[in-house]
Scaffold this motif. Structure first.
Motif, PDB file in Angstrom:
ATOM      1  N   ALA A  50      62.979  31.642  48.187  1.00  0.00           N
ATOM      2  CA  ALA A  50      62.147  31.656  48.847  1.00  0.00           C
ATOM      3  C   ALA A  50      61.250  32.960  49.558  1.00  0.00           C
ATOM      4  O   ALA A  50      60.230  33.048  49.118  1.00  0.00           O
ATOM      5  N   LYS A  51      61.630  34.108  49.994  1.00  0.00           N
ATOM      6  CA  LYS A  51      61.236  35.013  50.771  1.00  0.00           C
ATOM      7  C   LYS A  51      61.034  35.999  49.017  1.00  0.00           C
ATOM      8  O   LYS A  51      59.763  36.503  49.141  1.00  0.00           O
ATOM      9  N   VAL A  52      61.916  35.530  48.505  1.00  0.00           N
ATOM     10  CA  VAL A  52      61.428  37.002  47.185  1.00  0.00           C
ATOM     11  C   VAL A  52      59.457  35.623  46.408  1.00  0.00           C
ATOM     12  O   VAL A  52      58.318  37.212  46.780  1.00  0.00           O
ATOM     13  N   GLN A  53      60.153  34.591  46.423  1.00  0.00           N
ATOM     14  CA  GLN A  53      58.484  34.135  45.710  1.00  0.00           C
ATOM     15  C   GLN A  53      57.527  34.423  46.701  1.00  0.00           C
ATOM     16  O   GLN A  53      56.317  34.016  46.212  1.00  0.00           O
ATOM     17  N   ALA A  54      57.391  33.703  47.618  1.00  0.00           N
ATOM     18  CA  ALA A  54      56.363  34.399  48.841  1.00  0.00           C
ATOM     19  C   ALA A  54      55.692  35.755  48.841  1.00  0.00           C
ATOM     20  O   ALA A  54      54.527  35.780  49.131  1.00  0.00           O
ATOM     21  N   GLN A  55      56.628  36.570  48.687  1.00  0.00           N
ATOM     22  CA  GLN A  55      55.756  38.037  48.607  1.00  0.00           C
ATOM     23  C   GLN A  55      55.973  38.104  47.234  1.00  0.00           C
ATOM     24  O   GLN A  55      54.896  39.041  47.133  1.00  0.00           O
ATOM     25  N   ALA A  56      56.193  37.276  45.983  1.00  0.00           N
ATOM     26  CA  ALA A  56      55.646  38.038  44.769  1.00  0.00           C
ATOM     27  C   ALA A  56      54.367  37.215  44.850  1.00  0.00           C
ATOM     28  O   ALA A  56      53.275  37.115  44.117  1.00  0.00           O
ATOM     29  N   GLU A  57      54.001  35.801  45.198  1.00  0.00           N
ATOM     30  CA  GLU A  57      52.655  35.394  45.658  1.00  0.00           C
ATOM     31  C   GLU A  57      51.471  35.440  46.231  1.00  0.00           C
ATOM     32  O   GLU A  57      51.011  35.811  46.041  1.00  0.00           O
ATOM     33  N   ALA A  58      52.244  37.168  47.558  1.00  0.00           N
ATOM     34  CA  ALA A  58      51.755  36.952  48.267  1.00  0.00           C
ATOM     35  C   ALA A  58      51.038  38.595  47.446  1.00  0.00           C
ATOM     36  O   ALA A  58      49.913  38.617  47.087  1.00  0.00           O
ATOM     37  N   ALA A  59      51.646  39.029  46.703  1.00  0.00           N
ATOM     38  CA  ALA A  59      51.376  40.261  45.402  1.00  0.00           C
ATOM     39  C   ALA A  59      50.383  39.657  44.488  1.00  0.00           C
ATOM     40  O   ALA A  59      49.460  41.284  43.826  1.00  0.00           O
ATOM     41  N   ASP A  60      50.797  39.163  43.867  1.00  0.00           N
ATOM     42  CA  ASP A  60      49.771  38.441  42.886  1.00  0.00           C
ATOM     43  C   ASP A  60      47.916  38.017  44.179  1.00  0.00           C
ATOM     44  O   ASP A  60      46.996  38.387  42.980  1.00  0.00           O
ATOM     45  N   ALA A  61      48.401  37.599  44.802  1.00  0.00           N
ATOM     46  CA  ALA A  61      46.889  37.257  45.446  1.00  0.00           C
ATOM     47  C   ALA A  61      46.201  38.453  45.766  1.00  0.00           C
ATOM     48  O   ALA A  61      44.807  38.311  45.756  1.00  0.00           O
ATOM     49  N   GLU A  62      47.576  39.455  46.395  1.00  0.00           N
ATOM     50  CA  GLU A  62      46.402  40.744  46.468  1.00  0.00           C
ATOM     51  C   GLU A  62      45.352  42.056  45.169  1.00  0.00           C
ATOM     52  O   GLU A  62      44.862  42.203  45.261  1.00  0.00           O
ATOM     53  N   LEU A  63      46.778  41.395  44.691  1.00  0.00           N
ATOM     54  CA  LEU A  63      45.906  41.726  42.931  1.00  0.00           C
ATOM     55  C   LEU A  63      45.093  40.779  41.959  1.00  0.00           C
ATOM     56  O   LEU A  63      43.904  42.035  41.730  1.00  0.00           O
ATOM     57  N   LYS A  64      45.220  40.108  42.655  1.00  0.00           N
ATOM     58  CA  LYS A  64      43.349  38.651  42.169  1.00  0.00           C
ATOM     59  C   LYS A  64      42.634  40.129  42.808  1.00  0.00           C
ATOM     60  O   LYS A  64      41.502  40.114  42.331  1.00  0.00           O
ATOM     61  N   GLN A  65      42.735  39.999  44.100  1.00  0.00           N
ATOM     62  CA  GLN A  65      41.630  40.147  45.414  1.00  0.00           C
ATOM     63  C   GLN A  65      41.007  42.200  44.894  1.00  0.00           C
ATOM     64  O   GLN A  65      39.927  41.968  45.141  1.00  0.00           O
ATOM     65  N   PHE A  66      42.493  42.312  44.400  1.00  0.00           N
ATOM     66  CA  PHE A  66      41.675  44.414  44.435  1.00  0.00           C
ATOM     67  C   PHE A  66      40.806  43.698  42.883  1.00  0.00           C
ATOM     68  O   PHE A  66      39.693  44.866  42.761  1.00  0.00           O
ATOM     69  N   THR A  67      41.132  42.934  41.920  1.00  0.00           N
ATOM     70  CA  THR A  67      40.703  42.786  40.913  1.00  0.00           C
ATOM     71  C   THR A  67      39.430  42.266  40.941  1.00  0.00           C
ATOM     72  O   THR A  67      38.450  42.638  40.349  1.00  0.00           O
ATOM     73  N   GLN A  68      39.189  41.769  41.669  1.00  0.00           N
ATOM     74  CA  GLN A  68      37.490  40.859  42.000  1.00  0.00           C
ATOM     75  C   GLN A  68      36.706  41.566  42.225  1.00  0.00           C
ATOM     76  O   GLN A  68      35.427  41.604  42.602  1.00  0.00           O
ATOM     77  N   ALA A  69      37.297  42.851  43.296  1.00  0.00           N
ATOM     78  CA  ALA A  69      36.642  43.752  43.909  1.00  0.00           C
ATOM     79  C   ALA A  69      36.420  44.886  43.439  1.00  0.00           C
ATOM     80  O   ALA A  69      35.522  45.604  43.439  1.00  0.00           O
ATOM     81  N   TYR A  70      37.177  45.571  42.530  1.00  0.00           N
ATOM     82  CA  TYR A  70      37.542  46.443  42.395  1.00  0.00           C
ATOM     83  C   TYR A  70      37.392  46.509  40.560  1.00  0.00           C
ATOM     84  O   TYR A  70      37.036  47.589  39.487  1.00  0.00           O
ATOM     85  N   GLY A  71      38.416  45.257  39.494  1.00  0.00           N
ATOM     86  CA  GLY A  71      37.971  45.788  38.469  1.00  0.00           C
ATOM     87  C   GLY A  71      38.922  45.136  38.018  1.00  0.00           C
ATOM     88  O   GLY A  71      39.778  45.911  38.749  1.00  0.00           O
ATOM     89  N   PRO A  72      39.095  45.345  36.759  1.00  0.00           N
ATOM     90  CA  PRO A  72      40.811  45.069  35.665  1.00  0.00           C
ATOM     91  C   PRO A  72      40.982  46.336  36.196  1.00  0.00           C
ATOM     92  O   PRO A  72      40.309  47.495  36.233  1.00  0.00           O
TER      93      PRO A  72
END
Length: 93
Positions: A50-72
């Motif tokens: 559960a902890k690892v899944q939460a970390q992976a989801e947080a990293a995915d959300a951070e990546l999406k936010q970064f991609t939206q802000a700065y592009g791929p």
């Protein structure tokens, strides 16, 4: 002699039966303890998952936010411009 041998054989059979009975009587407690330990380990692994899944989801959300802000991340502006300019015919040709 044969009576002594038969008595010895019978005593060994009784000792073996008693040892088997003792092991059989102890088996449920051992199985219960083993099951409790396995259940505890399963709970630990479930919590860790559960902890690892939460970390992976947080990293995915951070990546999406970064991609939206700065592009791929792998789309460099200079390489895009080169592809665009090379795909158009050169002027004067």
């Amino acid at each position: 002699k044969s009576a002594t041998a038969a008595l010895d054989l019978t005593q060994r059979a009784i000792a073996t039966a008693e040892a088997d009975a003792k092991a059989f009587a102890e088996a449920p407690a051992k199985l219960s303890a083993t099951a409790a330990a396995a259940n505890q380990r399963l709970q630990q692994l479930t919590d860790e998952l559960a902890k690892v899944q939460a970390q992976a989801e947080a990293a995915d959300a951070e990546l999406k936010q970064f991609t939206q802000a700065y592009g791929p991340a792998n789309a460099a502006p200079s390489s895009t411009a080169q592809v665009t300019s090379s795909s158009q015919p050169a002027p004067g040709r």
